[in-house]
Scaffold this motif. Sequence first.
Motif, PDB file in Angstrom:
ATOM      1  N   LYS A  42       0.216  31.026 -77.623  1.00  0.00           N
ATOM      2  CA  LYS A  42      -0.413  32.143 -78.337  1.00  0.00           C
ATOM      3  C   LYS A  42      -0.818  33.255 -77.368  1.00  0.00           C
ATOM      4  O   LYS A  42      -0.643  34.444 -77.652  1.00  0.00           O
ATOM      5  N   SER A  47       2.100  35.183 -76.304  1.00  0.00           N
ATOM      6  CA  SER A  47       2.648  36.021 -77.372  1.00  0.00           C
ATOM      7  C   SER A  47       1.681  37.104 -77.824  1.00  0.00           C
ATOM      8  O   SER A  47       2.011  37.892 -78.716  1.00  0.00           O
ATOM      9  N   PRO A  91      -0.832  31.350 -90.589  1.00  0.00           N
ATOM     10  CA  PRO A  91       0.384  31.457 -89.760  1.00  0.00           C
ATOM     11  C   PRO A  91       0.362  32.756 -88.954  1.00  0.00           C
ATOM     12  O   PRO A  91      -0.189  33.772 -89.399  1.00  0.00           O
ATOM     13  N   GLN A  92       0.970  32.715 -87.774  1.00  0.00           N
ATOM     14  CA  GLN A  92       1.095  33.913 -86.939  1.00  0.00           C
ATOM     15  C   GLN A  92       2.503  33.970 -86.345  1.00  0.00           C
ATOM     16  O   GLN A  92       3.143  32.937 -86.136  1.00  0.00           O
ATOM     17  N   ASP A  93       2.956  35.177 -86.081  1.00  0.00           N
ATOM     18  CA  ASP A  93       4.269  35.397 -85.456  1.00  0.00           C
ATOM     19  C   ASP A  93       4.100  36.263 -84.219  1.00  0.00           C
ATOM     20  O   ASP A  93       3.298  37.201 -84.216  1.00  0.00           O
ATOM     21  N   ARG A 120       6.161  37.196 -80.018  1.00  0.00           N
ATOM     22  CA  ARG A 120       7.323  37.036 -79.155  1.00  0.00           C
ATOM     23  C   ARG A 120       6.921  37.304 -77.716  1.00  0.00           C
ATOM     24  O   ARG A 120       5.929  37.982 -77.436  1.00  0.00           O
ATOM     25  N   ARG A 124      11.060  34.005 -79.750  1.00  0.00           N
ATOM     26  CA  ARG A 124      10.442  34.421 -81.007  1.00  0.00           C
ATOM     27  C   ARG A 124       9.640  33.245 -81.514  1.00  0.00           C
ATOM     28  O   ARG A 124      10.194  32.172 -81.778  1.00  0.00           O
ATOM     29  N   SER A 180       6.683  31.276 -83.946  1.00  0.00           N
ATOM     30  CA  SER A 180       6.009  31.218 -85.245  1.00  0.00           C
ATOM     31  C   SER A 180       5.073  30.019 -85.259  1.00  0.00           C
ATOM     32  O   SER A 180       5.484  28.903 -84.916  1.00  0.00           O
ATOM     33  N   THR A 181       3.805  30.241 -85.624  1.00  0.00           N
ATOM     34  CA  THR A 181       2.846  29.139 -85.735  1.00  0.00           C
ATOM     35  C   THR A 181       2.502  28.920 -87.208  1.00  0.00           C
ATOM     36  O   THR A 181       2.544  29.858 -88.012  1.00  0.00           O
ATOM     37  N   ASP A 190      13.728  42.420 -89.321  1.00  0.00           N
ATOM     38  CA  ASP A 190      12.566  41.536 -89.392  1.00  0.00           C
ATOM     39  C   ASP A 190      12.988  40.113 -88.994  1.00  0.00           C
ATOM     40  O   ASP A 190      13.403  39.319 -89.824  1.00  0.00           O
TER      41      ASP A 190
END
Length: 580
Positions: free
Chosen positions: A239, A242, A252-254, A256, A269, A271-272, A352
């Motif tokens: 995290k 990123s 959730p979080q995104d 990179r 990339r 994603s959590t 996206d």
Amino acid sequence: MAEQKKKIRIGDLLVQEGVITEDQLMTALKEQKKTGTKLGKSLIDLGYMDEDSLLRFLSRQLGIPFVQLRHFQFDQELIKKLPETTARRYRAIVLSDQDGELLVGMSDPMDIFGYDELVRQLKQPIRQAVVRESELLDTLDRVYRRTDEIATIAEELEDELGEDAFDLAQLAATGDDNEAPIVRLLQSIFEDAVMARASDIHIEPDESVVRIRQRIDGVLHEQVMKEKRISAALVLRLKLMSGLNISEKRLPQDGRFNVRVKGRSIDVRLSTMPVTYGESVVMRLLDQTEGMLNLEATGMPAHLLERFRVLIERPHGIVLVTGPTGSGKTTTLYGALTELNKPATKIITAEDPVEYRLPRVTQVQINAKIGLNFATVLRAALRQDPDIVLVGEMRDQETAEIGLRAAMTGHFVLSTLHTNDSISSAMRLVDMGAEPYLVASALTAILAQRLVKRICEDCKTPYQPTDQERVWLHGLTHEGLPSHYHYGKGCYQCGNSGYRGRIGVYELLEMNEALLEALRTNDQNGFVEAAKRSRLYRPLALSALDYAKDGVTSLEEVFRISASLGETTPKGAASSVEFS
């Protein structure tokens, strides 16, 4: 101990045997002095001989075997006798143990210093074999996986965490200490993934273990570790890398970030997602080192590639690339953009997420949280004087209609749809609410695609299909069918999976008058019949079968593609992979 080796001048031997001339040797020696490479490589680079000729010559002169590693069955315990650093430095690998004497493959058996160091480290008599350097390096990447190292560092990290979890965030955030266990663990995970050619890494906490899974050629491979508490530390560190909110664990979080792994630039990339026992993380790995993607890299058959290039060079219209997630759509789209990317052409993309960064292309990242969706970006893009617009996905009626109108007003539009095949894609646009006349006026072509696994060339074996499979094949096509197909029985090179790598299967539907008329009148049955008569149209299942006929893929993969399209898999087809 092994007998003392004598220094042999390879150049003199080659001249003496008439393989090269004295002048060629002198030129190669000058080149060697200039570049610092070995003489053999200089001779190969200058075109005086090829690698195989040189290796076979050395094999004859030195009286040692020439071993092709791609066909060799390795013993993992023997390989580990030689540390990875030594193996890479001296380009060597332990192949077998014959009555206490080790057979060691070397790409340069003339390396006396390397030979002496191998004898010293292995502490056994050794006999040399000569191997191709390219095969050796590829093999070293596979055999020296990081799984043991990952398990060891995970234990170390678990011990460091101790019983007190309150210092977890501080531990995960210990900035620049490259020796911290968490940093070394992540480095090992990424290195192992790159060595294994993984496309995704999954970190999944469970009640008593943590699973690290890698997707290789579309299949997940699992490593289970009992140190369940390391999961939280890994997630926190990722995290931070990123730029995500480390205190938010409920949503959730995104994000990179970029890492350098074994000399390669890898975009990650991330994603959590909150799950029962913590947070699950999935990372998509995008290798930026290979340079620009091109259409040849897709593996598209030559006749389709030629026609697809003509279609994307048109000044206006819309071309759709369709297929489920993980079917290779992104590779095809970026390959098309790379060919269209010229100084005289303005290209704008709405994506996206943005996966690969392309120079000269205006790329916009969708952000739904602030209202920056596909429709909003597409409207703004059309005011930026573009020649070509890429819309990451046609998700709703508004986006579809704006894209179709853009294609009608002098712009070339590329986009994707999540549909099964090319025939259903055109009707899907109508079902989404787009006017049939709009679709008919703007749509140029649809390319549907899937990825099938390639049979490993090192363990490819002929296979006679069962009676049930033959019945199913005859139901699929009335074309002539071969008497046998192939499968991979599994070997060291492919991790006993029978497959290595993937290749695209394509179905191109180019709009013609009959198809457009069926669209205008919203005649679905007429559209299907016109599609079947269309030039170059060949259903995905038959395209996959073509690969099976050529021995590129297996019948198992053809059945899988057919099942995904709603076809019925023959009873007993699953048994086709259970060979003796």
